[in-house]
Design a protein around this motif. Structure first.
Motif, PDB file in Angstrom:
ATOM      1  N   THR A  39      42.364  37.872  45.151  1.00 12.16           N
ATOM      2  CA  THR A  39      43.826  37.834  45.174  1.00 12.16           C
ATOM      3  C   THR A  39      44.289  38.498  46.458  1.00 12.16           C
ATOM      4  O   THR A  39      43.782  39.551  46.846  1.00 12.16           O
ATOM      5  CB  THR A  39      44.413  38.571  43.958  1.00 12.16           C
ATOM      6  OG1 THR A  39      43.985  37.911  42.763  1.00 12.16           O
ATOM      7  CG2 THR A  39      45.932  38.566  44.011  1.00 12.16           C
ATOM      8  N   GLU A  41      47.878  39.304  49.156  1.00 14.28           N
ATOM      9  CA  GLU A  41      49.335  39.434  49.252  1.00 14.28           C
ATOM     10  C   GLU A  41      49.799  39.032  50.642  1.00 14.28           C
ATOM     11  O   GLU A  41      49.132  39.331  51.639  1.00 14.28           O
ATOM     12  CB  GLU A  41      49.761  40.876  48.993  1.00 14.28           C
ATOM     13  CG  GLU A  41      49.491  41.395  47.599  1.00 14.28           C
ATOM     14  CD  GLU A  41      49.882  42.860  47.451  1.00 14.28           C
ATOM     15  OE1 GLU A  41      50.351  43.240  46.353  1.00 14.28           O
ATOM     16  OE2 GLU A  41      49.702  43.629  48.423  1.00 14.28           O
ATOM     17  N   LYS A  57      52.308  27.367  49.782  1.00 16.22           N
ATOM     18  CA  LYS A  57      51.828  26.934  48.460  1.00 16.22           C
ATOM     19  C   LYS A  57      51.082  25.620  48.553  1.00 16.22           C
ATOM     20  O   LYS A  57      50.025  25.444  47.923  1.00 16.22           O
ATOM     21  CB  LYS A  57      53.026  26.807  47.493  1.00 16.22           C
ATOM     22  CG  LYS A  57      53.599  28.142  47.061  1.00 16.22           C
ATOM     23  CD  LYS A  57      54.957  27.995  46.409  1.00 16.22           C
ATOM     24  CE  LYS A  57      54.903  27.227  45.104  1.00 16.22           C
ATOM     25  NZ  LYS A  57      56.235  27.185  44.464  1.00 16.22           N
ATOM     26  N   THR A  68      46.471  29.843  42.510  1.00 19.61           N
ATOM     27  CA  THR A  68      47.753  30.166  41.885  1.00 19.61           C
ATOM     28  C   THR A  68      48.559  31.046  42.836  1.00 19.61           C
ATOM     29  O   THR A  68      48.073  32.089  43.287  1.00 19.61           O
ATOM     30  CB  THR A  68      47.549  30.931  40.560  1.00 19.61           C
ATOM     31  OG1 THR A  68      46.750  30.144  39.674  1.00 19.61           O
ATOM     32  CG2 THR A  68      48.894  31.221  39.904  1.00 19.61           C
ATOM     33  N   THR A  70      52.000  33.195  43.170  1.00 17.13           N
ATOM     34  CA  THR A  70      53.131  33.823  42.474  1.00 17.13           C
ATOM     35  C   THR A  70      54.134  34.279  43.522  1.00 17.13           C
ATOM     36  O   THR A  70      53.858  35.182  44.312  1.00 17.13           O
ATOM     37  CB  THR A  70      52.665  35.022  41.636  1.00 17.13           C
ATOM     38  OG1 THR A  70      51.637  34.592  40.725  1.00 17.13           O
ATOM     39  CG2 THR A  70      53.829  35.608  40.853  1.00 17.13           C
ATOM     40  N   PHE A  72      57.416  36.001  45.005  1.00 15.43           N
ATOM     41  CA  PHE A  72      58.356  37.091  44.754  1.00 15.43           C
ATOM     42  C   PHE A  72      59.625  36.958  45.600  1.00 15.43           C
ATOM     43  O   PHE A  72      60.690  37.432  45.208  1.00 15.43           O
ATOM     44  CB  PHE A  72      57.698  38.443  45.051  1.00 15.43           C
ATOM     45  CG  PHE A  72      56.408  38.668  44.304  1.00 15.43           C
ATOM     46  CD1 PHE A  72      56.364  38.602  42.918  1.00 15.43           C
ATOM     47  CD2 PHE A  72      55.232  38.938  44.981  1.00 15.43           C
ATOM     48  CE1 PHE A  72      55.172  38.807  42.223  1.00 15.43           C
ATOM     49  CE2 PHE A  72      54.038  39.143  44.308  1.00 15.43           C
ATOM     50  CZ  PHE A  72      54.009  39.077  42.925  1.00 15.43           C
ATOM     51  N   PHE A  86      54.621  36.918  48.441  1.00 15.22           N
ATOM     52  CA  PHE A  86      53.940  36.253  47.332  1.00 15.22           C
ATOM     53  C   PHE A  86      52.535  36.810  47.173  1.00 15.22           C
ATOM     54  O   PHE A  86      52.032  37.542  48.025  1.00 15.22           O
ATOM     55  CB  PHE A  86      53.904  34.725  47.512  1.00 15.22           C
ATOM     56  CG  PHE A  86      53.149  34.237  48.730  1.00 15.22           C
ATOM     57  CD1 PHE A  86      51.751  34.262  48.790  1.00 15.22           C
ATOM     58  CD2 PHE A  86      53.834  33.710  49.817  1.00 15.22           C
ATOM     59  CE1 PHE A  86      51.060  33.798  49.904  1.00 15.22           C
ATOM     60  CE2 PHE A  86      53.152  33.245  50.937  1.00 15.22           C
ATOM     61  CZ  PHE A  86      51.763  33.289  50.973  1.00 15.22           C
ATOM     62  N   GLU A  87      51.940  36.446  46.071  1.00 15.87           N
ATOM     63  CA  GLU A  87      50.563  36.805  45.780  1.00 15.87           C
ATOM     64  C   GLU A  87      49.809  35.514  45.487  1.00 15.87           C
ATOM     65  O   GLU A  87      50.318  34.642  44.784  1.00 15.87           O
ATOM     66  CB  GLU A  87      50.531  37.742  44.561  1.00 15.87           C
ATOM     67  CG  GLU A  87      49.198  38.392  44.271  1.00 15.87           C
ATOM     68  CD  GLU A  87      49.326  39.411  43.141  1.00 15.87           C
ATOM     69  OE1 GLU A  87      49.658  40.583  43.424  1.00 15.87           O
ATOM     70  OE2 GLU A  87      49.114  39.019  41.973  1.00 15.87           O
TER      71      GLU A  87
END
Length: 284
Positions: A39, A41, A57, A68, A70, A72, A86-87
């Motif tokens: 993961t 950031e 993305k 995936t 995510t 923010f 995002f992460e």
């Protein structure tokens, strides 16, 4: 991302990765097991306006369909140092393959969005639109113009095909403004095209020639000093759309808008924008 040409974007991702990866990311292939996942950031290291999250993305999804992201902070949002946009959870090799493309794209787009936002803020209470130009990076125009929109300014034309712009070189090559305008209108009629027509003028003599010939959409006043610009707007007196261009800066854009022009075009939105500093860091 309905505003973006999806075919262009898909082609961009494939070709940009091919440029960077070549026959393989040998560093990652050598030291990272194929099944590893991490993961990471996306960390902001500057103050500005974020752009390119949606493209990131798509890139991650291309290198790893099981990734995936995510989010923010959405595109068009003001960001500050240490913000996490995002992460992303992704196959480790794929993550590192995509890292530089994501960063290069987002940094460039965010720089353009940031500068565009600053121009837009200068005239946000006025009935004028700030336009970009064709002064873009070859093959990246669709992304750079998208970033201009994210920043709150507007696109002029996508290329030579969707708006007629009679500039000084056209006029000099054709012989006169009158001849150029007449030829353009004949051409559009013969080819059953409906395109807007802008004519660039360099002085009041040329302005009066345009007003006499008519049959155009917009008059672009190029590099007019402010008093002359104000006089030209009064002479045109609402008969055509009025655009100011040339030497537009953050310090002058509001004064130009106050002359009453409808549009202000500036190549600076794209050719003079820097990059917003971003980094992608794996979480330990």
């Amino acid at each position: 991302m309905e505003e973006l040409d999806q075919q262009l974007l898909a082609k961009f991702i494939v070709e940009a990765l091919a440029e960077d990866v070549g026959d393989g990311d040998h560093t990652s292939l050598a030291c990272i097991p194929s099944g590893n996942r991490n993961t990471a950031e996306l960390i902001v290291k500057d103050v500005g306006v974020l752009a390119g999250v949606e493209i990131a993305k798509r890139i991650f999804n291309y290198v790893d369909p099981d990734s995936t992201v995510t989010v923010f902070i959405e595109d068009g949002t003001d960001v500050d140092v240490k913000d996490v946009a995002f992460e992303v959870e992704c196959n480790s090799r794929a993550l590192l393959k995509a890292e530089r493309l994501v960063l290069n794209t987002m940094q460039r787009m965010s720089g353009i969005a940031t500068l565009s936002s600053r121009f837009a803020v200068e005239v946000e209470d006025m009935p004028v639109k700030i336009l970009d130009t064709r002064k873009t990076t070859p093959l990246l125009r669709f992304l750079e113009k998208y970033a201009v929109r994210i920043g709150g300014c507007y696109n002029y034309r996508d290329g030579l095909y969707d708006w007629i712009m009679i500039k000084d070189n056209h006029i000099d090559a054709c012989g006169s403004i009158t001849a150029a305008v007449e030829h353009v209108n004949t051409y559009l009629k013969e080819n059953e095209l409906e395109l807007g027509i802008t004519v660039e003028v360099r002085n009041l003599v040329e302005l009066h020639e345009v007003l006499n010939v008519g049959n155009i959409t917009r008059i672009m006043l190029d590099n007019f000093e402010l008093p002359l610009l104000e006089e030209a707007v009064k002479v045109i007196d609402g008969r055509f759309q009025v655009e100011a261009s040339g030497g537009v800066t953050l310090q002058t854009v509001r004064k130009i808008a106050e002359t009453g022009v409808h549009y202000i075009s500036s190549g600076a939105l794209t050719h003079s924008a820097g990059s917003l500093d971003l980094s992608l860091k794996i979480k330990k």
